[in-house]
Write a protein that holds these residues in place. Sequence first.
Motif, PDB file in Angstrom:
ATOM      1  N   HIS A 172      12.797  -8.523   1.741  1.00 32.50           N
ATOM      2  CA  HIS A 172      12.789  -9.597   0.741  1.00 32.50           C
ATOM      3  C   HIS A 172      13.641 -10.795   1.152  1.00 32.50           C
ATOM      4  N   ASN A 173      13.900 -10.937   2.425  1.00 32.15           N
ATOM      5  CA  ASN A 173      14.619 -12.100   2.952  1.00 32.15           C
ATOM      6  C   ASN A 173      13.755 -12.772   4.015  1.00 32.15           C
ATOM      7  N   ALA A 191       0.820  -1.216   0.000  1.00 33.04           N
ATOM      8  CA  ALA A 191       0.000   0.000   0.000  1.00 33.04           C
ATOM      9  C   ALA A 191       0.850   1.260   0.000  1.00 33.04           C
ATOM     10  N   THR A 192       2.145   1.108   0.259  1.00 31.53           N
ATOM     11  CA  THR A 192       3.019   2.280   0.352  1.00 31.53           C
ATOM     12  C   THR A 192       4.050   2.350  -0.764  1.00 31.53           C
ATOM     13  N   ASN A 193       4.209   1.238  -1.513  1.00 26.75           N
ATOM     14  CA  ASN A 193       5.146   1.213  -2.642  1.00 26.75           C
ATOM     15  C   ASN A 193       4.496   0.419  -3.758  1.00 26.75           C
ATOM     16  N   LYS A 194       3.967   1.109  -4.771  1.00 22.06           N
ATOM     17  CA  LYS A 194       3.178   0.454  -5.806  1.00 22.06           C
ATOM     18  C   LYS A 194       3.981  -0.564  -6.604  1.00 22.06           C
ATOM     19  N   ASN A 195       5.304  -0.469  -6.585  1.00 30.91           N
ATOM     20  CA  ASN A 195       6.135  -1.401  -7.341  1.00 30.91           C
ATOM     21  C   ASN A 195       6.358  -2.730  -6.635  1.00 30.91           C
ATOM     22  N   PHE A 196       6.023  -2.795  -5.353  1.00 27.89           N
ATOM     23  CA  PHE A 196       6.250  -4.014  -4.587  1.00 27.89           C
ATOM     24  C   PHE A 196       5.015  -4.916  -4.680  1.00 27.89           C
ATOM     25  N   VAL A 197       5.222  -6.098  -5.247  1.00 28.12           N
ATOM     26  CA  VAL A 197       4.145  -7.077  -5.406  1.00 28.12           C
ATOM     27  C   VAL A 197       4.679  -8.435  -4.984  1.00 28.12           C
ATOM     28  N   ILE A 198       3.884  -9.199  -4.244  1.00 23.25           N
ATOM     29  CA  ILE A 198       4.280 -10.526  -3.804  1.00 23.25           C
ATOM     30  C   ILE A 198       3.265 -11.536  -4.323  1.00 23.25           C
ATOM     31  N   ASN A 199       3.758 -12.618  -4.920  1.00 25.53           N
ATOM     32  CA  ASN A 199       2.904 -13.638  -5.535  1.00 25.53           C
ATOM     33  C   ASN A 199       3.229 -15.011  -4.964  1.00 25.53           C
ATOM     34  N   GLY A 200       2.187 -15.832  -4.758  1.00 22.72           N
ATOM     35  CA  GLY A 200       2.366 -17.231  -4.377  1.00 22.72           C
ATOM     36  C   GLY A 200       1.994 -18.132  -5.539  1.00 22.72           C
ATOM     37  N   TYR A 201       2.844 -19.130  -5.856  1.00 19.12           N
ATOM     38  CA  TYR A 201       2.683 -19.947  -7.063  1.00 19.12           C
ATOM     39  C   TYR A 201       2.511 -21.424  -6.756  1.00 19.12           C
ATOM     40  N   SER A 218       7.397 -15.336  -4.709  1.00 18.22           N
ATOM     41  CA  SER A 218       8.379 -14.374  -5.193  1.00 18.22           C
ATOM     42  C   SER A 218       7.855 -12.952  -5.029  1.00 18.22           C
ATOM     43  N   THR A 219       8.789 -12.027  -4.879  1.00 23.85           N
ATOM     44  CA  THR A 219       8.449 -10.608  -4.739  1.00 23.85           C
ATOM     45  C   THR A 219       9.005  -9.823  -5.923  1.00 23.85           C
ATOM     46  N   TYR A 220       8.159  -8.973  -6.476  1.00 22.25           N
ATOM     47  CA  TYR A 220       8.572  -8.079  -7.558  1.00 22.25           C
ATOM     48  C   TYR A 220       8.939  -6.731  -6.945  1.00 22.25           C
ATOM     49  N   THR A 221      10.108  -6.227  -7.307  1.00 23.31           N
ATOM     50  CA  THR A 221      10.600  -4.969  -6.730  1.00 23.31           C
ATOM     51  C   THR A 221      10.455  -3.789  -7.676  1.00 23.31           C
ATOM     52  N   GLY A 222       9.866  -4.015  -8.826  1.00 24.64           N
ATOM     53  CA  GLY A 222       9.780  -2.978  -9.842  1.00 24.64           C
ATOM     54  C   GLY A 222      10.789  -3.182 -10.947  1.00 24.64           C
ATOM     55  N   THR A 223      11.839  -3.964 -10.656  1.00 26.28           N
ATOM     56  CA  THR A 223      12.876  -4.246 -11.659  1.00 26.28           C
ATOM     57  C   THR A 223      13.200  -5.735 -11.752  1.00 26.28           C
ATOM     58  N   GLU A 224      12.939  -6.501 -10.686  1.00 28.94           N
ATOM     59  CA  GLU A 224      13.284  -7.918 -10.691  1.00 28.94           C
ATOM     60  C   GLU A 224      12.377  -8.689  -9.737  1.00 28.94           C
ATOM     61  N   TRP A 225      12.384 -10.025  -9.909  1.00 31.50           N
ATOM     62  CA  TRP A 225      11.675 -10.922  -9.012  1.00 31.50           C
ATOM     63  C   TRP A 225      12.686 -11.589  -8.093  1.00 31.50           C
ATOM     64  N   ILE A 226      12.345 -11.659  -6.803  1.00 31.34           N
ATOM     65  CA  ILE A 226      13.210 -12.280  -5.812  1.00 31.34           C
ATOM     66  C   ILE A 226      12.440 -13.399  -5.129  1.00 31.34           C
ATOM     67  N   ALA A 227      13.010 -14.590  -5.102  1.00 31.24           N
ATOM     68  CA  ALA A 227      12.366 -15.715  -4.425  1.00 31.24           C
ATOM     69  C   ALA A 227      12.412 -15.493  -2.918  1.00 31.24           C
ATOM     70  N   VAL A 228      11.261 -15.594  -2.269  1.00 33.98           N
ATOM     71  CA  VAL A 228      11.207 -15.372  -0.826  1.00 33.98           C
ATOM     72  C   VAL A 228      10.617 -16.564  -0.082  1.00 33.98           C
ATOM     73  N   GLY A 229      10.183 -17.615  -0.796  1.00 33.29           N
ATOM     74  CA  GLY A 229       9.620 -18.792  -0.138  1.00 33.29           C
ATOM     75  C   GLY A 229       9.522 -19.948  -1.100  1.00 33.29           C
ATOM     76  N   GLY A 230       9.444 -21.177  -0.562  1.00 32.67           N
ATOM     77  CA  GLY A 230       9.387 -22.372  -1.395  1.00 32.67           C
ATOM     78  C   GLY A 230       8.035 -23.049  -1.341  1.00 32.67           C
ATOM     79  N   GLY A 231       7.996 -24.301  -1.869  1.00 31.58           N
ATOM     80  CA  GLY A 231       6.775 -25.092  -1.844  1.00 31.58           C
ATOM     81  C   GLY A 231       5.675 -24.491  -2.685  1.00 31.58           C
ATOM     82  N   ASP A 232       4.443 -24.704  -2.269  1.00 30.52           N
ATOM     83  CA  ASP A 232       3.290 -24.057  -2.891  1.00 30.52           C
ATOM     84  C   ASP A 232       3.088 -22.710  -2.215  1.00 30.52           C
TER      85      ASP A 232
END
Length: 585
Positions: free
Chosen positions: A535-536, A476-486, A492-506
């Motif tokens: 992002h860690n 809500a405070t940084n529109k470029n920050f998005v976190i997705n569960g797959y 993974s988290t999107y920082t506006g420039t790259e995706w960073i893995a932040v968790g495993g499994g489903d």
Amino acid sequence: MKKTIWAGVMLTALLTGLILSAPASAQNAVNDTANHPYWVEMMQDPSANFFETQKAFNTYWEGREITKGSGYKPFKRWEYMMQQRVSADGTRPAADRDIRAYNEYISRNSSRTSAGNWTPLGPFTVPSGYNGYRGLGRVNAIAFHPTDANTIYIGAPSGGFWQTHDGGQTWESYTDILPTLGVSAIAVDYANPDVIYMGTGDRDAGDAPGLGVWKSLNGGYSWEVSSNGMGNATVGRLLIHPGFNNIILAATSNGFYKSVDAGANWVKKANGNFKEVVFKPGNPDIVYAAVGGTFYRSTDNGETFTVISNGLSGGSRGVIGVSPADPEVVYFLVTNSDSYKGIYRSNDSGLSFTLRSTTPNIMAWDCNGGSGGQAWYDLDISVDPENPDIIHAGGVNIFKSTNGGTNWFITAHWYGGCGVQSVHADLHVLEYNPLNNRLYAGNDGGVYWTANGGQSWTEISNGLVISQAYKIGQSATNKNFVINGYQDNGTSTYTGTEWIAVGGGDGMECAFDPTDDRYSYSTVYYGSINRIFNHNSQGQIAGQGSNGITESGAWVTPFLIDHFDGNVMFIGYKNVWRSTNIKAG
């Protein structure tokens, strides 16, 4: 880490994932669902009532141990997806519901355009870490250009049709506008490779509706439906006659179909849920096919079939392997609903079979097989085109035999144990490229190939935007920050420039702190919640057995962070739980 304090609020957690109550009519489940996994067949039957399927599954698993790679999780994924779409009486939506609604809307609003201004954000590349555990998404089908070894086509169960012209360094897709993004079969016209046939739907898990066969006349850049006479079937395999390219065979969810006019019209030749069809090398009049664990043989190019039982005893699902090195040899790898039943070999073009082995359980997740498996979901076989005794097959992992299926050893493991390379879990397709003899594997993470019989594997998934997202959370405070569960590919988290893995499994429900974007939270099944800082991952803060919590939640467990106080979180397990210090530690 300081212990996070959770307080149980004694409320019925109707938050736990859109739980639906079955109507009384759904109590009449299939007989003996406790001892036979009828739920596998029911979940793949569009006419089966959702609540009856759900009950059959729960009855079968009551009192059974849920082990890794048992097939439990793929059903729970399907259940979560389907329960949000069924009618109150458990009727599933028609496969063409969305396209009919769309066409009706367009007919009433002719001035509207279907064009949109969407840009893909990815993930485009496999997150860092060992690739057997992290990937991009599931692949159901692989096919090849007849003269260019670097042109490869893949089909994803909910990501569409993709192609590469440089051996997998880059990928492109033009199917985002189609009414279904499920692809489980691909056939390329050898006489005119601009003509491509695509079998729609998800053969293995039902994650996308089947709308029959679609056809491209320009190399996959545009598509038109080509399934007259077939209807809304899920198409699991497609074959083009090697001498007459207007003759096409299709193994589908509602029967075996044949077209003699390049897909313009189809005629059903046999009933059943066909998932496999293979030509005898050098003689396309002889066709092998399978429904469940039953082997079918045709001597008239699919016009009629005979069930072959000589040496066979049935099973839940089977796949077929042949090799041009010896056209008389046919393998039929048969499984129970979960585990390896055995591999059978025919030396007389499928007229009779001999059992070669029943162990190890090559469907399971361990180095030497082990127990369990989910063969109804992940399964394939491929025979070396230059040596009929060399077989690659598997389910969770990939195994190899060099003596015609008598003995097996592992060549790829889901996290890189067993002294072999890591290849993402859950195999769905194995195909040899006839132009360079490379063996390609499609699994829940993407695409790999080997040129040395499985001694090493190269991943070429980067560029495939095919991840199946459970949930999306935006800061809500940084529109470029998005976190997705797959599905099966972590969070993974999107920082506006790259995706960073932040968790495993489903990866499932996920969210950012409402006022401090340094903090975010991810979950896996049944409500295990991890805290993430910058992002860690900082580890688990909630879940059964964690910080005083004594119960688990739904497959996708909901949680909510207080909009004004990022220290407060509510989670819907069996009851609703609250913490006032989720940042502690």
